[in-house]
Scaffold this motif. Structure first.
Motif, PDB file in Angstrom:
ATOM      1  N   PHE A   1       0.858  -1.172   0.000  1.00  0.00           N
ATOM      2  CA  PHE A   1       0.000   0.000   0.000  1.00  0.00           C
ATOM      3  C   PHE A   1       0.901   1.230   0.000  1.00  0.00           C
ATOM      4  O   PHE A   1       1.788   1.347   0.834  1.00  0.00           O
ATOM      5  CB  PHE A   1      -0.916   0.027   1.230  1.00  0.00           C
ATOM      6  CG  PHE A   1      -1.917  -1.082   1.236  1.00  0.00           C
ATOM      7  CD1 PHE A   1      -3.100  -0.965   0.532  1.00  0.00           C
ATOM      8  CD2 PHE A   1      -1.681  -2.250   1.937  1.00  0.00           C
ATOM      9  CE1 PHE A   1      -4.025  -1.989   0.531  1.00  0.00           C
ATOM     10  CE2 PHE A   1      -2.600  -3.279   1.948  1.00  0.00           C
ATOM     11  CZ  PHE A   1      -3.783  -3.144   1.235  1.00  0.00           C
TER      12      PHE A   1
ATOM     13  N   PHE B   1       1.367   4.229   7.140  1.00  0.00           N
ATOM     14  CA  PHE B   1       0.203   4.015   6.287  1.00  0.00           C
ATOM     15  C   PHE B   1       0.218   2.603   5.710  1.00  0.00           C
ATOM     16  O   PHE B   1      -0.801   1.918   5.689  1.00  0.00           O
ATOM     17  CB  PHE B   1       0.175   5.040   5.153  1.00  0.00           C
ATOM     18  CG  PHE B   1      -0.940   4.819   4.173  1.00  0.00           C
ATOM     19  CD1 PHE B   1      -2.230   5.214   4.477  1.00  0.00           C
ATOM     20  CD2 PHE B   1      -0.703   4.206   2.954  1.00  0.00           C
ATOM     21  CE1 PHE B   1      -3.260   5.015   3.575  1.00  0.00           C
ATOM     22  CE2 PHE B   1      -1.722   3.996   2.044  1.00  0.00           C
ATOM     23  CZ  PHE B   1      -3.015   4.402   2.354  1.00  0.00           C
TER      24      PHE B   1
ATOM     25  N   ASP C   1      -0.547   0.059   8.589  1.00  0.00           N
ATOM     26  CA  ASP C   1      -1.955   0.130   8.995  1.00  0.00           C
ATOM     27  C   ASP C   1      -2.876  -0.438   7.919  1.00  0.00           C
ATOM     28  O   ASP C   1      -3.831  -1.161   8.220  1.00  0.00           O
ATOM     29  CB  ASP C   1      -2.357   1.574   9.313  1.00  0.00           C
ATOM     30  CG  ASP C   1      -1.668   2.118  10.549  1.00  0.00           C
ATOM     31  OD1 ASP C   1      -1.060   1.311  11.300  1.00  0.00           O
ATOM     32  OD2 ASP C   1      -1.729   3.343  10.764  1.00  0.00           O
ATOM     33  N   SER C   2      -2.594  -0.135   6.663  1.00  0.00           N
ATOM     34  CA  SER C   2      -3.415  -0.638   5.561  1.00  0.00           C
ATOM     35  C   SER C   2      -3.287  -2.150   5.428  1.00  0.00           C
ATOM     36  O   SER C   2      -4.276  -2.846   5.210  1.00  0.00           O
ATOM     37  CB  SER C   2      -3.011   0.034   4.250  1.00  0.00           C
ATOM     38  OG  SER C   2      -3.219   1.414   4.318  1.00  0.00           O
TER      39      SER C   2
ATOM     40  N   PHE D   1      -6.213  -4.951   5.978  1.00  0.00           N
ATOM     41  CA  PHE D   1      -6.461  -5.895   4.900  1.00  0.00           C
ATOM     42  C   PHE D   1      -6.489  -7.334   5.422  1.00  0.00           C
ATOM     43  O   PHE D   1      -7.418  -8.097   5.144  1.00  0.00           O
ATOM     44  CB  PHE D   1      -5.352  -5.717   3.853  1.00  0.00           C
ATOM     45  CG  PHE D   1      -5.465  -6.582   2.648  1.00  0.00           C
ATOM     46  CD1 PHE D   1      -6.394  -6.310   1.666  1.00  0.00           C
ATOM     47  CD2 PHE D   1      -4.620  -7.664   2.479  1.00  0.00           C
ATOM     48  CE1 PHE D   1      -6.486  -7.100   0.535  1.00  0.00           C
ATOM     49  CE2 PHE D   1      -4.695  -8.460   1.356  1.00  0.00           C
ATOM     50  CZ  PHE D   1      -5.634  -8.179   0.380  1.00  0.00           C
TER      51      PHE D   1
END
Length: 143
Positions: free
Chosen positions: A70, A90, A93-94, A98
């Motif tokens: 990501f 980011f 966390d993404s 997921f």
């Protein structure tokens, strides 16, 4: 605050120990049930016609738990070190969101399929020798 999440330092997709624990939990399901559910969540079919439990485990590991990439678009005027820190956070966390979403979808799908009696005839949802025998306990263990 009303949503599920993963503690900040953890990385579900990249931490091999956490992935192995998740795979051990999911291996409590019968391979006859786990295969079609994993294929549905991954939106992809397995290559083998009659895979064994190890092949299903590999499929879940590679297709559902593998860390996804990501990327955060760069911001103008930001210091490069701050931009890199934000990109890493980011991405982590993404990827956590997921993996969390896919694992919970898989467990929910298997639970609903079992309640609706949609699975293979004569095959129980959980393996005979599995330590976990209910999806409720599995979600609690996963948390």
């Amino acid at each position: 605050e009303g949503s599920l999440g993963v503690r900040d330092p953890l990385h579900l997709g990249a931490d091999v120990g956490i992935r192995d624990n998740i795979l051990n939990l999911l291996s409590c399901f019968s391979a006859a049930w786990l295969r079609p559910a994993a294929e549905a969540v991954a939106r992809e079919r397995m290559v083998a016609d009659a895979p064994d439990a190890a092949a299903v485990r590999r499929f879940v590991d590679v297709r559902l738990l593998a860390p996804a990439k990501f990327e955060l678009p760069p911001e103008d005027g930001m210091h490069p070190a701050e931009a890199e820190r934000r990109r890493e956070k980011f991405g982590r966390d993404s990827a956590n969101a997921f993996v969390l979403k896919r694992v919970l979808r898989l467990i929910l799908l298997l639970d609903r399929a079992c309640l609706a009696k949609l699975g293979p005839v004569g095959v129980t949802l959980f393996d005979q020798g599995a330590s976990i025998k209910s999806t409720k306990v599995m979600v609690l263990e996963f948390s």
